[in-house]
Design a protein around this motif. Structure first.
Motif, PDB file in Angstrom:
ATOM      1  N   GLY A   1      31.512  34.458  46.200  1.00 16.81           N
ATOM      2  CA  GLY A   1      32.958  34.534  46.496  1.00 16.81           C
ATOM      3  C   GLY A   1      33.762  34.788  45.129  1.00 16.81           C
ATOM      4  O   GLY A   1      34.875  35.295  45.156  1.00 16.81           O
TER       5      GLY A   1
ATOM      6  N   ALA B   1      40.374  27.835  44.966  1.00 18.67           N
ATOM      7  CA  ALA B   1      40.752  27.928  46.513  1.00 18.67           C
ATOM      8  C   ALA B   1      39.068  28.419  46.982  1.00 18.67           C
ATOM      9  O   ALA B   1      38.638  27.505  47.826  1.00 18.67           O
ATOM     10  CB  ALA B   1      41.719  28.744  46.987  1.00 18.67           C
ATOM     11  N   VAL B   2      38.551  29.347  46.300  1.00 19.95           N
ATOM     12  CA  VAL B   2      37.227  29.669  46.991  1.00 19.95           C
ATOM     13  C   VAL B   2      36.128  28.504  46.454  1.00 19.95           C
ATOM     14  O   VAL B   2      35.422  28.091  47.576  1.00 19.95           O
ATOM     15  CB  VAL B   2      36.678  30.712  45.983  1.00 19.95           C
ATOM     16  CG1 VAL B   2      35.210  31.059  46.279  1.00 19.95           C
ATOM     17  CG2 VAL B   2      37.576  32.047  46.525  1.00 19.95           C
TER      18      VAL B   2
ATOM     19  N   TRP C   1      40.597  38.961  50.721  1.00 19.49           N
ATOM     20  CA  TRP C   1      40.465  37.611  50.107  1.00 19.49           C
ATOM     21  C   TRP C   1      40.900  36.523  51.181  1.00 19.49           C
ATOM     22  O   TRP C   1      40.186  35.729  51.477  1.00 19.49           O
ATOM     23  CB  TRP C   1      41.291  37.629  48.991  1.00 19.49           C
ATOM     24  CG  TRP C   1      41.119  36.226  48.166  1.00 19.49           C
ATOM     25  CD1 TRP C   1      39.833  36.123  47.368  1.00 19.49           C
ATOM     26  CD2 TRP C   1      41.840  35.142  48.526  1.00 19.49           C
ATOM     27  NE1 TRP C   1      40.206  34.623  47.137  1.00 19.49           N
ATOM     28  CE2 TRP C   1      41.103  34.284  47.439  1.00 19.49           C
ATOM     29  CE3 TRP C   1      42.855  34.586  49.037  1.00 19.49           C
ATOM     30  CZ2 TRP C   1      41.609  32.782  47.537  1.00 19.49           C
ATOM     31  CZ3 TRP C   1      43.429  33.181  49.061  1.00 19.49           C
ATOM     32  CH2 TRP C   1      42.767  32.533  48.094  1.00 19.49           C
TER      33      TRP C   1
ATOM     34  N   LEU D   1      38.251  33.426  53.218  1.00 14.49           N
ATOM     35  CA  LEU D   1      38.279  32.203  53.340  1.00 14.49           C
ATOM     36  C   LEU D   1      38.422  31.655  54.838  1.00 14.49           C
ATOM     37  O   LEU D   1      38.209  30.716  55.225  1.00 14.49           O
ATOM     38  CB  LEU D   1      39.479  31.653  52.392  1.00 14.49           C
ATOM     39  CG  LEU D   1      39.186  31.778  50.901  1.00 14.49           C
ATOM     40  CD1 LEU D   1      40.511  30.976  50.080  1.00 14.49           C
ATOM     41  CD2 LEU D   1      37.905  31.451  50.535  1.00 14.49           C
ATOM     42  N   TRP D   2      39.485  32.532  55.305  1.00 16.86           N
ATOM     43  CA  TRP D   2      39.949  32.062  56.684  1.00 16.86           C
ATOM     44  C   TRP D   2      39.586  33.274  57.810  1.00 16.86           C
ATOM     45  O   TRP D   2      40.242  33.019  58.913  1.00 16.86           O
ATOM     46  CB  TRP D   2      41.226  31.665  56.471  1.00 16.86           C
ATOM     47  CG  TRP D   2      41.657  30.485  55.635  1.00 16.86           C
ATOM     48  CD1 TRP D   2      41.423  29.416  55.694  1.00 16.86           C
ATOM     49  CD2 TRP D   2      42.336  30.736  54.545  1.00 16.86           C
ATOM     50  NE1 TRP D   2      41.745  28.773  54.446  1.00 16.86           N
ATOM     51  CE2 TRP D   2      42.365  29.502  53.796  1.00 16.86           C
ATOM     52  CE3 TRP D   2      42.959  31.775  53.703  1.00 16.86           C
ATOM     53  CZ2 TRP D   2      42.837  29.397  52.517  1.00 16.86           C
ATOM     54  CZ3 TRP D   2      43.582  31.664  52.480  1.00 16.86           C
ATOM     55  CH2 TRP D   2      43.547  30.561  52.093  1.00 16.86           C
TER      56      TRP D   2
ATOM     57  N   HIS E   1      36.902  25.624  49.182  1.00 21.91           N
ATOM     58  CA  HIS E   1      36.498  26.097  50.566  1.00 21.91           C
ATOM     59  C   HIS E   1      35.021  26.141  50.715  1.00 21.91           C
ATOM     60  O   HIS E   1      34.486  25.623  51.685  1.00 21.91           O
ATOM     61  CB  HIS E   1      37.136  27.449  50.440  1.00 21.91           C
ATOM     62  CG  HIS E   1      36.740  27.912  52.094  1.00 21.91           C
ATOM     63  ND1 HIS E   1      37.640  27.795  53.241  1.00 21.91           N
ATOM     64  CD2 HIS E   1      35.852  28.780  52.407  1.00 21.91           C
ATOM     65  CE1 HIS E   1      37.197  28.445  54.236  1.00 21.91           C
ATOM     66  NE2 HIS E   1      36.100  29.017  54.139  1.00 21.91           N
ATOM     67  N   PHE E   2      34.153  26.689  49.659  1.00 24.55           N
ATOM     68  CA  PHE E   2      32.692  26.643  49.774  1.00 24.55           C
ATOM     69  C   PHE E   2      31.879  25.476  49.439  1.00 24.55           C
ATOM     70  O   PHE E   2      30.711  25.528  49.722  1.00 24.55           O
ATOM     71  CB  PHE E   2      32.359  28.012  49.463  1.00 24.55           C
ATOM     72  CG  PHE E   2      32.728  29.353  50.046  1.00 24.55           C
ATOM     73  CD1 PHE E   2      32.312  29.709  51.398  1.00 24.55           C
ATOM     74  CD2 PHE E   2      33.555  30.243  49.348  1.00 24.55           C
ATOM     75  CE1 PHE E   2      32.552  30.725  52.001  1.00 24.55           C
ATOM     76  CE2 PHE E   2      34.090  31.351  50.361  1.00 24.55           C
ATOM     77  CZ  PHE E   2      33.640  31.622  51.526  1.00 24.55           C
TER      78      PHE E   2
ATOM     79  N   THR F   1      36.162  37.971  44.454  1.00 23.92           N
ATOM     80  CA  THR F   1      37.561  37.652  44.040  1.00 23.92           C
ATOM     81  C   THR F   1      38.002  38.367  42.735  1.00 23.92           C
ATOM     82  O   THR F   1      39.025  39.005  42.734  1.00 23.92           O
ATOM     83  CB  THR F   1      38.012  36.165  43.937  1.00 23.92           C
ATOM     84  OG1 THR F   1      37.621  35.448  45.100  1.00 23.92           O
ATOM     85  CG2 THR F   1      39.320  35.757  43.455  1.00 23.92           C
TER      86      THR F   1
END
Length: 293
Positions: A132, A118-119, A273, A277-278, A122-123, A136
């Motif tokens: 990130g 996911a990280v 966390w 991301l959000w 996202h990045f 994590t």
């Protein structure tokens, strides 16, 4: 490297596989680090009291000795230590004595893999994703230890704080977080620690009880250092709401008695966390709904 930078899906897949391996190591950290700290504390206590330190028969750290089955003490072979797959192939049991193996091990591995993916997605490929992933990994380790021992060790929270602050030195305006810009990171670290410390003191003054531990202050300070002070309200509200909901469910199902402490670290870590991301989107949405945006 060019393929990882050009294809977010490939980068996320590689991060997932890497996360599985890191999750396997984090299982070792979660299990062994508290025991290592306890042995060190016993040795320090013996030294202060003028007693001989306990004999160390076999070195015990994150590398030595090799992992063994707690039931039969058989050494776990490399082929039986493949993240997730080995647990499934062995049907959750020791290959030697068939004693059950806790499902926590594949859960930590899989959760780390999914979080890493996911990280990465996202990045995208770059320094922000690398930082990130570091953030994590620390959060996963701290969550596992706090759930097991109600302990957030300084050996993890303090380096996490300093990594966030040092990384902020290279943050340029407009760069994706993590880390936050230096000014926001410093204010975030101070505000994170100071706010929970104040809540702790007020709660203790009002009830005579300790509502949380100093490890929570340090984890919240580290969160402020990584994400900036602007994200602290988002993290705190998310952690408090989820923590309260889980506590009420556990009490309603009689899995938790009144007055039994619930570790707050896992909720702080999970909220941090999510904010990684959000966080900005959640904050902006809330402000828009409140008519403040």
């Amino acid at each position: 490297m060019a393929l990882l930078a050009a294809s977010p899906a490939v980068f996320a897949a590689v991060a997932f596989l890497f996360g599985l391996a890191i999750g396997s190591f984090l299982n070792v950290v979660i299990h062994r680090l508290p025991r290592m700290l306890e042995a060190d504390w016993r040795a320090q206590a013996a030294d202060l009291e003028g007693r001989p330190a306990p004999d160390v028969v076999v070195p015990y750290n994150l590398v030595t000795p090799r992992s063994r089955c707690p039931a039969c003490n058989a050494e776990i072979r490399a082929v039986h230590n493949v993240p997730v797959i080995s647990w499934i192939a062995l049907r959750g049991r020791c290959a030697s004595c068939r004693a059950p193996i806790s499902p926590r091990y594949p859960i930590v591995e899989l959760a780390t893999g999914v979080a890493f993916a996911a990280v990465a997605w996202h990045f995208g490929f770059g320094a922000a994703a690398l930082l990130g992933l570091v953030f994590t990994a620390y959060l996963v380790a701290l969550t596992g230890i706090d759930l097991d021992r109600q302990l957030l060790p300084d050996i993890l929270t303090v380096p996490l704080l300093w990594i966030g602050l040092l990384a902020s030195l290279w943050q340029a305006p407009g760069d994706p977080v993590p880390p936050a810009a230096l000014r926001d990171a410093v204010i975030g670290a101070a505000a994170g620690y100071g706010f929970l410390w104040l809540v702790y003191q007020l709660f203790k003054l009002a009830t005579g009880k300790e509502g949380m531990g100093y490890g929570d202050f340090k984890l919240f300070a580290a969160t402020g250092a990584w994400l900036g002070w602007q994200m602290l309200p988002v993290v705190l509200i998310l952690a408090a709401v989820v923590g309260a909901a889980v506590g009420l469910v556990l009490m309603a199902t009689k899995r938790l008695g009144r007055g039994v402490p619930i570790p707050f670290g896992p909720y702080l870590a999970g909220a941090a966390w999510i904010a990684l991301l959000w966080g900005p989107a959640i904050r902006d949405r809330y402000l828009a709904l409140a008519g403040l945006g």
